[in-house]
Each structure stands twice: as structure tokens, then as C-alpha cells.
Scaffold this motif. Structure first.
Motif, PDB file in Angstrom:
ATOM      1  N   UNK A  87      -1.762  -2.581  -2.036  1.00  0.00           N
ATOM      2  CA  UNK A  87      -1.175  -2.908  -3.302  1.00  0.00           C
ATOM      3  C   UNK A  87       0.229  -3.373  -3.064  1.00  0.00           C
ATOM      4  N   UNK A  88       1.232  -2.942  -2.040  1.00  0.00           N
ATOM      5  CA  UNK A  88       2.369  -2.979  -1.857  1.00  0.00           C
ATOM      6  C   UNK A  88       2.718  -4.501  -1.255  1.00  0.00           C
ATOM      7  N   UNK A  89       1.540  -5.052  -0.593  1.00  0.00           N
ATOM      8  CA  UNK A  89       1.550  -6.455  -0.156  1.00  0.00           C
ATOM      9  C   UNK A  89       1.614  -7.278  -1.433  1.00  0.00           C
ATOM     10  N   UNK A  90       0.693  -7.082  -2.303  1.00  0.00           N
ATOM     11  CA  UNK A  90       0.969  -7.654  -3.738  1.00  0.00           C
ATOM     12  C   UNK A  90       1.936  -7.501  -4.482  1.00  0.00           C
ATOM     13  N   UNK A  91       2.420  -6.237  -4.467  1.00  0.00           N
ATOM     14  CA  UNK A  91       3.312  -5.798  -5.467  1.00  0.00           C
ATOM     15  C   UNK A  91       4.804  -6.394  -5.239  1.00  0.00           C
ATOM     16  N   UNK A 116      -3.678 -16.479  -1.211  1.00  0.00           N
ATOM     17  CA  UNK A 116      -4.325 -15.899  -0.320  1.00  0.00           C
ATOM     18  C   UNK A 116      -3.854 -14.477   0.022  1.00  0.00           C
ATOM     19  N   UNK A 117      -2.569 -14.489   0.024  1.00  0.00           N
ATOM     20  CA  UNK A 117      -2.035 -13.095   0.313  1.00  0.00           C
ATOM     21  C   UNK A 117      -2.457 -12.105  -1.079  1.00  0.00           C
ATOM     22  N   UNK A 118      -2.396 -12.522  -1.917  1.00  0.00           N
ATOM     23  CA  UNK A 118      -3.030 -11.759  -3.225  1.00  0.00           C
ATOM     24  C   UNK A 118      -4.717 -11.192  -3.110  1.00  0.00           C
ATOM     25  N   UNK A 119      -5.237 -12.077  -2.438  1.00  0.00           N
ATOM     26  CA  UNK A 119      -6.600 -11.936  -2.633  1.00  0.00           C
ATOM     27  C   UNK A 119      -6.897 -10.943  -1.354  1.00  0.00           C
ATOM     28  N   UNK A 120      -6.141 -10.994  -0.139  1.00  0.00           N
ATOM     29  CA  UNK A 120      -6.140  -9.933   0.787  1.00  0.00           C
ATOM     30  C   UNK A 120      -5.676  -8.586   0.320  1.00  0.00           C
ATOM     31  N   UNK A 121      -4.838  -8.576  -0.533  1.00  0.00           N
ATOM     32  CA  UNK A 121      -4.341  -7.540  -0.939  1.00  0.00           C
ATOM     33  C   UNK A 121      -5.260  -6.705  -1.836  1.00  0.00           C
ATOM     34  N   UNK A 122      -5.846  -7.315  -2.773  1.00  0.00           N
ATOM     35  CA  UNK A 122      -6.882  -6.715  -3.794  1.00  0.00           C
ATOM     36  C   UNK A 122      -8.098  -6.181  -2.954  1.00  0.00           C
ATOM     37  N   UNK A 123      -8.528  -7.107  -2.163  1.00  0.00           N
ATOM     38  CA  UNK A 123      -9.907  -6.876  -1.607  1.00  0.00           C
ATOM     39  C   UNK A 123      -9.523  -5.656  -0.269  1.00  0.00           C
ATOM     40  N   UNK A 124      -8.560  -5.564   0.426  1.00  0.00           N
ATOM     41  CA  UNK A 124      -8.392  -4.835   1.219  1.00  0.00           C
ATOM     42  C   UNK A 124      -8.212  -3.363   0.612  1.00  0.00           C
ATOM     43  N   UNK A 184       3.719  -2.309   4.060  1.00  0.00           N
ATOM     44  CA  UNK A 184       3.061  -3.330   3.182  1.00  0.00           C
ATOM     45  C   UNK A 184       3.727  -4.545   2.554  1.00  0.00           C
ATOM     46  N   UNK A 185       5.003  -3.953   1.977  1.00  0.00           N
ATOM     47  CA  UNK A 185       5.792  -5.024   1.349  1.00  0.00           C
ATOM     48  C   UNK A 185       6.312  -6.017   2.499  1.00  0.00           C
ATOM     49  N   UNK A 186       6.472  -5.747   3.449  1.00  0.00           N
ATOM     50  CA  UNK A 186       7.206  -6.592   4.650  1.00  0.00           C
ATOM     51  C   UNK A 186       5.817  -7.559   5.148  1.00  0.00           C
ATOM     52  N   UNK A 187       4.571  -6.908   5.346  1.00  0.00           N
ATOM     53  CA  UNK A 187       3.479  -7.815   5.757  1.00  0.00           C
ATOM     54  C   UNK A 187       3.193  -8.731   4.481  1.00  0.00           C
ATOM     55  N   UNK A 195      -8.673   0.559  -9.257  1.00  0.00           N
ATOM     56  CA  UNK A 195      -7.085  -0.037  -9.275  1.00  0.00           C
ATOM     57  C   UNK A 195      -6.806  -1.161  -8.342  1.00  0.00           C
ATOM     58  N   UNK A 196      -7.208  -1.322  -7.263  1.00  0.00           N
ATOM     59  CA  UNK A 196      -6.847  -2.499  -6.715  1.00  0.00           C
ATOM     60  C   UNK A 196      -7.684  -3.526  -6.522  1.00  0.00           C
ATOM     61  N   UNK A 197      -8.818  -3.522  -6.918  1.00  0.00           N
ATOM     62  CA  UNK A 197      -9.878  -4.613  -6.937  1.00  0.00           C
ATOM     63  C   UNK A 197      -9.241  -5.958  -7.918  1.00  0.00           C
ATOM     64  N   UNK A 198      -9.045  -5.637  -8.942  1.00  0.00           N
ATOM     65  CA  UNK A 198      -8.609  -6.696 -10.014  1.00  0.00           C
ATOM     66  C   UNK A 198      -7.218  -7.626  -9.543  1.00  0.00           C
ATOM     67  N   UNK A 199      -6.430  -7.004  -8.802  1.00  0.00           N
ATOM     68  CA  UNK A 199      -5.356  -7.529  -8.329  1.00  0.00           C
ATOM     69  C   UNK A 199      -5.707  -8.861  -7.466  1.00  0.00           C
ATOM     70  N   UNK A 200      -6.848  -9.005  -6.557  1.00  0.00           N
ATOM     71  CA  UNK A 200      -7.226 -10.255  -5.923  1.00  0.00           C
ATOM     72  C   UNK A 200      -7.542 -11.428  -7.145  1.00  0.00           C
ATOM     73  N   UNK A 201      -7.807 -11.213  -8.272  1.00  0.00           N
ATOM     74  CA  UNK A 201      -7.996 -12.173  -9.351  1.00  0.00           C
ATOM     75  C   UNK A 201      -6.746 -12.856  -9.732  1.00  0.00           C
ATOM     76  N   UNK A 202      -5.641 -12.091  -9.310  1.00  0.00           N
ATOM     77  CA  UNK A 202      -4.368 -12.968  -9.984  1.00  0.00           C
ATOM     78  C   UNK A 202      -4.195 -14.114  -9.297  1.00  0.00           C
ATOM     79  N   UNK A 203      -4.827 -14.373  -8.129  1.00  0.00           N
ATOM     80  CA  UNK A 203      -4.833 -15.655  -7.335  1.00  0.00           C
ATOM     81  C   UNK A 203      -5.296 -16.805  -7.974  1.00  0.00           C
ATOM     82  N   UNK A 204      -6.338 -16.293  -8.850  1.00  0.00           N
ATOM     83  CA  UNK A 204      -7.132 -17.442  -9.547  1.00  0.00           C
ATOM     84  C   UNK A 204      -6.424 -17.846 -11.048  1.00  0.00           C
TER      85      UNK A 204
END
Length: 442
Positions: free
Chosen positions: A265-269, A410-418, A395-398, A325-334
Motif C-alpha cells: 500500500x505504500x507503493x501506491x501511497x 501499472x504501479x498502482x495495479x501491482x500495489x493493490x493486487x500484491x 515500499x515508498x522507494x519501490x 483494504x488493498x484490493x480496491x487500490x488497483x482500480x485507481x489505475x482505471x
């Protein structure tokens, strides 16, 4: 500043990420829930945390906006800023052991608030003289992060001095509800203040909130018991904390879950505000409204968490939250379309995610608090948060690296699904069988 207590968000969140132990759990106390609201000490503590949470929401929006708009920061620079806020958690290993040896925990809480307030005030002062730099932003992030770690280490002992064990879930629910309310109104107010006054000036509100919290803490009477004589060196205490956290089956599973969800979530945050402003072309006010509306889910999740836990069990409720918590974050990419559609969809995504984080945080936090020995809360918290919060900068640096190399979407999708993988830790542990706090003591 938290995306979730467990981590993200938080959170403090979010405050799943605190340190627990295994031995010497107190016998349950039968104290009715209304007694919590009649306790002036708890009410004062609750109010102080509430105003501090509201101030934090403004800084969480204002700090990256200063970097983005005032200093034209790159994705990597924004990620470094986020990472520095959480980097001091790595010191929690030693700071927690040190806090355990101090008698006056309340004094440490007040010092932590005053330090954070003073550091934040340096930004509007520098802005008035046209002297804000990226280096200063980094230093402010680092020092406020250190203050947050000190506060978190001392807060554990202070919390159990105010709240009976039987009210842990209820007390955490109330604190989480306040935090959720801050996510509802805070971003909208913060976005408006940033737009009207500029981001550096808006940070004054957060600085004042820390001063208010310190004042309220100073008015709470509490009897603080001196720690037992030190049995080993500081390094020995650090080792004890690490061994306990890594060997205890409940702690190990909770740590694996919260650390995994924090990393992803910090990859996306680290990139969400940047993505919303540059890719979606949303203004500061629109971003604040979207995040604020979405945070209604956090308030609902915090209010419902005790009831859902009673109905289906503490462990199952936490597992549901770990997925929601994390799953919906992948949808921000859409997100696409007109501005109103992007704002509404972002708000809906945040709403579902906020429900999830509270279902996870409220229940896991109560469980972790229940298994923590009173004389070791600091070093357990230090060992737990060093790993759990310490992974956030990574996570933030990645996220910054991926955002630069493969793009933000693509980064947001990886964050949500991971992040969904975090639930596997709970599924493979005793936590999934725990229905109440009495179950884990059996």
C-alpha cells in the motif's frame, strides 16, 4: 501521518502495528462499555488524539503538494519524502527498550507532540522568507517521523493505564472512529486551506494541533509505576523483543500480514497524490474532497468492527479487512472520464478501502494489546514496528522507482493486487480461529 494503522494508511494507524508479547496476560475485567465514556481521563485522551488526527490530515496532503507544486519534485523525490517520514521506525528497536525503562511515559508523549509542532512551524516561517527547500522538507519529514515513533512507543503503556482490558476493542473502535472522521473532513478542509492559503501556511494547523494534544495530555492524571530493575543490557532488551515477536504464532502472523500490506500500500501511497494531480489533472481541492468522501467508509468500518467481530469472530473480521483494504487500490489505475467521474470513482475506491483497514486495524490492535505484558510494551512495540513500519520506506522507494520506470498506472495495479497476499499470513495462523480476546488467552 498514517495511511492505515496497520499499516497504512496507516495507518497508524491504524494502529495495528504495535508490539505484543506472549506471557503474563491480565485476567479479564468486566467493565461495561458506557464506563469508558464516563471516564474523564479517557475522554480527554480521546479528544487530544482527535484534534491531532485532524491536523495530520492537512500535513499529509500539504507536504507532498509543497514538493510537487512549489519545488517541482520528481516521483522519486516525492517517494523519498514519504520514505523519510517512516524511516525513524527502524530506531523503534532501541527506542522501545529505552522507553520501557522510563517511569514517566506521559512526559514522553508531551515531548513528542511539542517536537513535532515546533518542527512543522519551521515550514511556514521559511515560506514567508522564500526559503523553503527540498532539504528542509526532508528534514521536517525525518524529525516528525522520529516524534511519531517516540509517541507510539510510550502510548502503549499510557493506553493500558487508562483502559481496562475488557474495553480494548471498544476503546480502539472509538479512537479509530475519530481517526476516520479526520479522514472524512480533514482532506477536504486541508485541500481548501492549501488552495486558499498555500500548502506551507496550511501546515500551521497541524502544528497547533500537536500543541493542543500536548496541553490535554498534561491535564490527564495518571499513576505511572516505575519499571522493574533492569535485568539485562539495552541490547538484551532489544533481543528479547525481537525473539518474542518472531516466535509467538499470533505476533508472527500479524507482523507478516501488516508488513506485507504496508509494503504494497505504500507503493501506491507514495504516488497517489502525484497520480491524482498529474495524470488525472485534479486540483488540490478536488483531491481533498475525493479522499474525504472516501474516508466515510473508515468511520463506518470503525463503528461496525466491534459488532462484526462479535457476529463472526475477531480473526475472520480481520481477514476480511486485510482483503478489502488493498484490493480496491488497483482500480485507481482505471480512472478516466470527466472530472466529476474521476472524483466520484476515487471516492468510492477509498470508501471500500477505508472500511477494510478499520475492520483489520481495530480487531488486530485489540488482540495485540491484549497479549502484551505490561512491563514490556515499549520494546515489544519497538520490535514490531521496526519491521512493520520500517518496511514502509522500502515500499515508498519501490513505488517511486516503479512509477518512474513502468509508469504510475501499472504501479498502482501491482500495489493493490500484491497487498491482497497479506491475508495468507492470517489464514495460516491461529488468528483465523480466534473469536474473542478470551480465546487467545485459553
Amino acid at each position: 501521518m498514517n495511511t492505515a494503522g496497520t499499516g497504512t494508511a496507516s495507518a497508524t494507524a491504524a494502529e495495528t502495528v504495535r508490539a505484543p508479547g506472549a506471557e503474563a496476560v491480565r485476567a479479564p475485567e468486566t467493565v461495561p462499555s458506557p464506563a469508558l465514556l464516563r471516564d474523564r481521563r479517557f475522554r480527554t485522551f480521546w479528544f487530544g488524539q482527535t484534534i491531532s488526527d485532524f491536523g495530520d490530515r492537512i500535513s499529509e496532503l500539504a507536504l507532498p503538494l509543497i514538493a510537487i507544486f512549489l519545488l517541482a519534485a520528481t516521483p522519486v523525490q516525492v517517494s523519498v519524502l514519504t520514505a523519510l517520514i517512516w524511516l525513524p521506525n527502524l530506531l523503534g528497536l532501541f527506542l522501545g527498550a529505552w522507553v520501557d525503562q522510563r517511569t514517566h511515559k506521559r512526559r514522553l508523549l508531551i515531548i513528542a507532540d511539542l517536537v513535532r509542532g515546533a518542527v512543522l512551524l519551521s515550514l511556514p516561517v521559511a515560506y514567508l522568507f522564500g526559503a523553503v527547500t527540498l532539504g528542509q522538507l526532508y528534514l521536517v519529514a525525518l524529525l516528525t517521523g522520529f516524534g511519531a515513533v517516540l509517541f507510539a512507543m510510550a502510548r502503549q503503556a499510557f493506553f493500558v493505564a487508562l483502559v481496562p482490558r475488557s474495553a480494548y476493542v471498544e476503546a480502539n473502535s472509538k479512537l479509530s472512529m475519530s481517526r476516520s472522521l479526520s479522514f472524512i473532513a480533514g482532506p477536504a478542509v486541508g485541500g481548501g486551506l492549501v488552495q486558499a492559503l498555500s500548502a506551507p501556511v496550511a501546515i500551521v494547523v497541524d502544528a497547533v494541533s500537536f500543541l493542543g494534544s500536548a496541553l490535554l495530555l498534561s491535564r490527564i492524571p495518571v499513576t505511572e509505576v516505575p519499571p522493574p530493575p533492569r535485568r539485562t543490557s539495552t541490547l538484551g532488551l532489544v533481543r528479547e523483543g525481537l525473539v518474542l515477536v518472531l516466535r509467538h504464532p499470533v505476533l508472527r502472523a500479524a507482523l507478516g500480514c501488516t508488513s506485507t500490506v504496508n509494503f504494497f500500500t505504500f507503493i501506491s501511497g507514495a504516488l497517489l497524490v502525484l497520480y491524482a494531480s498529474r495524470n488525472l489533472h485534479l486540483s488540490a481541492g478536488a483531491i481533498g474532497v475525493a479522499l474525504g468522501c472516501g474516508a466515510v467508509g473508515g468511520f463506518a468500518g470503525a463503528a461496525l468492527a466491534p459488532r462484526i467481530s462479535q457476529a463472526i469472530g475477531l480473526g475472520r473480521t480481520a481477514m476480511i479487512g486485510a482483503v478489502l483494504f488493498p484490493a480496491p487500490l488497483a482500480l485507481t489505475a482505471l480512472l478516466s472520464g470527466p472530472t466529476w467521474t474521476k472524483v466520484a470513482t476515487l471516492a468510492a475506491i477509498e470508501l471500500v478501502s477505508s472500511v477494510g483497514v478499520m475492520l483489520m486495524d481495530v480487531n488486530l490492535n485489540a488482540l495485540l494489546t491484549a497479549v502484551t505484558p505490561d512491563d514490556a510494551r515499549g520494546r515489544r512495540a519497538g520490535a514490531y514496528s521496526a519491521v512493520n513500519y520500517g518496511i514502509r520506506p522500502l515500499g515508498a522507494l519501490v513505488g517511486g522507482t516503479l512509477g518512474t520506470t513502468i509508469g504510475l498506472r501499472p504501479t498502482l495495479v501491482i500495489a493493490g493486487l500484491g497487498g491482497v497476499l497479506a491475508v495468507l499470513w492470517l489464514l495460516a495462523s491461529p488468528i483465523r480461529h480466534i473469536r474473542t480476546l478470551d480465546d487467545q488467552t485459553a
